[in-house]
Design a protein around this motif. Sequence first.
Motif, PDB file in Angstrom:
ATOM      1  N   GLU A 100      51.243  48.965   8.702  1.00  0.00           N
ATOM      2  CA  GLU A 100      52.107  50.104   8.387  1.00  0.00           C
ATOM      3  C   GLU A 100      51.997  50.403   6.896  1.00  0.00           C
ATOM      4  O   GLU A 100      52.250  49.531   6.061  1.00  0.00           O
ATOM      5  N   SER A 101      51.607  51.632   6.569  1.00  0.00           N
ATOM      6  CA  SER A 101      51.484  52.021   5.159  1.00  0.00           C
ATOM      7  C   SER A 101      52.866  52.275   4.572  1.00  0.00           C
ATOM      8  O   SER A 101      53.779  52.719   5.273  1.00  0.00           O
ATOM      9  N   LYS A 102      52.996  52.008   3.263  1.00  0.00           N
ATOM     10  CA  LYS A 102      54.261  52.221   2.564  1.00  0.00           C
ATOM     11  C   LYS A 102      54.015  53.126   1.359  1.00  0.00           C
ATOM     12  O   LYS A 102      52.967  53.060   0.729  1.00  0.00           O
ATOM     13  N   ASN A 103      55.010  53.930   1.076  1.00  0.00           N
ATOM     14  CA  ASN A 103      54.942  54.817  -0.084  1.00  0.00           C
ATOM     15  C   ASN A 103      56.328  54.892  -0.709  1.00  0.00           C
ATOM     16  O   ASN A 103      57.059  55.861  -0.507  1.00  0.00           O
ATOM     17  N   PRO A 104      56.717  53.855  -1.463  1.00  0.00           N
ATOM     18  CA  PRO A 104      58.088  53.823  -2.013  1.00  0.00           C
ATOM     19  C   PRO A 104      58.303  54.925  -3.044  1.00  0.00           C
ATOM     20  O   PRO A 104      57.592  55.027  -4.040  1.00  0.00           O
ATOM     21  N   GLN A 136      51.364  54.438  -3.172  1.00  0.00           N
ATOM     22  CA  GLN A 136      51.096  54.194  -1.758  1.00  0.00           C
ATOM     23  C   GLN A 136      50.423  52.848  -1.579  1.00  0.00           C
ATOM     24  O   GLN A 136      49.463  52.521  -2.283  1.00  0.00           O
ATOM     25  N   HIS A 166      56.242  51.279  14.865  1.00  0.00           N
ATOM     26  CA  HIS A 166      56.177  51.121  13.410  1.00  0.00           C
ATOM     27  C   HIS A 166      56.935  49.844  13.042  1.00  0.00           C
ATOM     28  O   HIS A 166      58.131  49.874  12.693  1.00  0.00           O
ATOM     29  N   ARG A 186      58.621  46.574  11.374  1.00  0.00           N
ATOM     30  CA  ARG A 186      59.242  46.317  10.080  1.00  0.00           C
ATOM     31  C   ARG A 186      59.391  44.818   9.876  1.00  0.00           C
ATOM     32  O   ARG A 186      59.542  44.051  10.832  1.00  0.00           O
TER      33      ARG A 186
END
Length: 880
Positions: free
Chosen positions: A481-485, A490, A705, A707
């Motif tokens: 799962e990609s993250k982009n805080p 990214q 997705h 977590r």
Amino acid sequence: MTRKVEFLYNLHLFLEQQLSGEENEILGDDRSDLISEESGEDLFADNFERDYEAIDELDRYEAGGIDDDEENDRELTVEQRQRAEREIKRRERERRRRLGQELNEESDLEEEDSSLIGLARKGKRSKIHDDEIGMDDESDAYIKNLGDTQGHKIADWVQMPGPHNEVIRHFKKFLRTFKITTTTVGGTNKPIYREALRRLVQEQKQSIIIDFEHLMSVDEILAFFLLGAPEQTLKIFHEALTELCFELYPNHRSIEKELFVRVSNCLQNDNIRDLRVEHLNKLIGISGVVTTSTGVLPQLSIIKFNCQKCGFILGPFTQNQENEIKPGSCPECQSNGPFELNMEETIYRNYQRVSIQESPGTVPPGRIPRSKEILLLGDLCDMCRPGDELEVLGVYRNTYNISLNIQNNLPVFATIVEANYISTREDKISFETLTDEDIQEIQRLSKDPKIAQRIYASIAPSIYGHEMVKKSIAFAMFGGESKNPGGKHQVRGDINILLCGDPSTAKSQFLKYIEKTAHRAVFTTGRGASAVGLTAYVQRNAVTREWTLEAGALVLADRGVCLIDEFDKMSDQDRTSIHEAMEQQSISISKAGIVTTLQARCSVIAAANPVGGRYDPALTFMNNVDLSEPILTRFDILCTVRDIADPVQDELMARFVTESHMRHHPLADENDAEQNHVVPNIFNVEPMPQEIFKKYIIYAKRRIHPRMTSIDQEKVAQLYAKLRRESLVTGSVPVTVRQVESIVRIAEAHARMHLRDFVNDDDINVAIQVVLQSFIDAQKYGIMRTMKKVFQRYLTYKKDNNEFLLFLLKQLFQENLAFQRNRYGADRVASAGAAIKISEEDLKSRARQYSVLDLKQFYESPLFRSHGFKYEDKFITQVL
């Protein structure tokens, strides 16, 4: 009444009687006397200006015609005004209907009637018929059957006044009245296009999308016209939509001058390479990947010119796509110019050109991918970018190109597709291909406790062995799962894999399997791809001389997989160009004044051969592959594929290959396939059918997705510290913080395989096992054995005791085989019927060191028998 006034009055009666059709007998032979200036009163006599003096008694309105009621002076509300307008329109329609009935009831006129009454009456009838009904007598017969073109071409027929108005009326009725049953409880018929028109006004859009199947089910004639003459019919549809919207929402006229109709679900997609002359001026549907895109430019739509001599405004003129509109002469001063474009009153529209190329998986072998230019107008501009996979519905048109004629010395035309509707293919593939039965089957499969093993077994089922490679590919296809805080940085979720090993170990076959199975895959080779071919390059358009950006393989594989074979054959400069794409998943371009960033969100799976041709276990992984440290750290999993001579495994592999050829013969039936199926796969489970497997991947990537909430962070921290210490001692593959991120990504992919929304300890342990196995296999042979003992509790997690006992048994047989060859010679040991025996006590003593005591289940397992072992009289035998 004076003679002059009498003349004017009689002239007025004469004109009125000409229009009413009554006899005109007012003027007689004394016409010259009526207009004679000899008799009559001189209006310009002395004191004639007194006629214009103000007289208070006479200069006032009659009281009977004035409405002084204050209640009637109040301003109407919007609802009251709309209600009044609807009442006026209703009365007008009723008046026209009565007028048409009266005209139909009149008797036919006598032929060659010379009387003035007949001519005037006939003229009046024709005028009223044309003005009120909107069509002439000849077209009235055709309108009764709109589909009967009476020998005219469809393009010409729909542009005639009668059919044109009738098509507008039909399409307005379709937009107003078409209803569809909703899926809610107590489903109601809902006018979906009235609702779409309301949303268009509310959101200030410029177009609505209609379903071709809806139009076909209600009005087949309009659907027939749309397919036969799409360009002309779509213009009428745009006109009808614009009129209907402005009738219902008059204030929207100040926001948009023209509205558009987009048609979806119309045609099956054609291949770009199959477009021929018969497709010209027809509605076509094609699909492909966007390779180039120009900027959005303003294009002239409706033009007006200023005459620089007299200042008269010429126009409006409608600009077409082929020729530039130029005025001939000024109607005011009759001069030939010069004329200047009126910038204020000229209407513009958005204009953009993109090029789409055949999707990588649809190009026939040995062919060059074909491309086609797409013209985007209006609100279709900027809806796609390089790398997007599009489905385009539009009109296939030809355009005059000077450069083609100069080059070919022939009247050759270029072709272009004027798009009417575009959609990204990724959106359609998500769930449209999944039925309710498929989703139920996927959810049922996910509850299988051995679903992970079934997924591993489904990866390239025609390739025997290679457990580590199949696991790694499964993780890469499901992905993390990609993250982009905060939308600022990214963190990728895609998993990169490097396959390195001996030749003839099916590395390229694995890549080809991924190309056919993954949703979006781009395949390239090290020698066949340059740095700009992998990333992006800038080139100048030969006609417009404009710099355009073309996408490379990594950009085309956005949201998919990029496969690079012969990775070791690439030059260092080319490999350096993909550093940013592998970690930041973006490609920065700064060439020819173009400074931009393209998305390359894809997994990179590469295959390479060792430096000396075969993998040398006495050397480190870096010395075998001759790759730099920065590129190696960007791969999450390093798979070392070795071709080790093992008599039992070689025999099983040979039997598996021959069995595969027998089962997949074109003339083989199901009975032959069942009889020939002898060798099981290494996971001892039944693989999923490939169609269900592809849908399982699509469902998991779109819906699940996972977590990370409560995991054993201390375990990961201690493992990372140990790996760092060991990497400094061995000097093999460098260990960085990217290994920790790799563990997280693999754990998320493992949770996604099981359709779990949260990552648990089981997923973390499997991820640690895969990363450790990858790290240990990259070491020298001596260090490998030592590290396996150090990290044994991680490597043996959740492994079947039967597999572990099989590993120990193979070690004993290898040691015994080496001893027999040294004592009796290789020829004698390899002779027919020769067998090796191992005492059960030897296996028990070695298994006792690892706390494995029960061997009876192992002897009865199919894994024990499939590898050619037999247990008799406390001895284990394997026939060579």
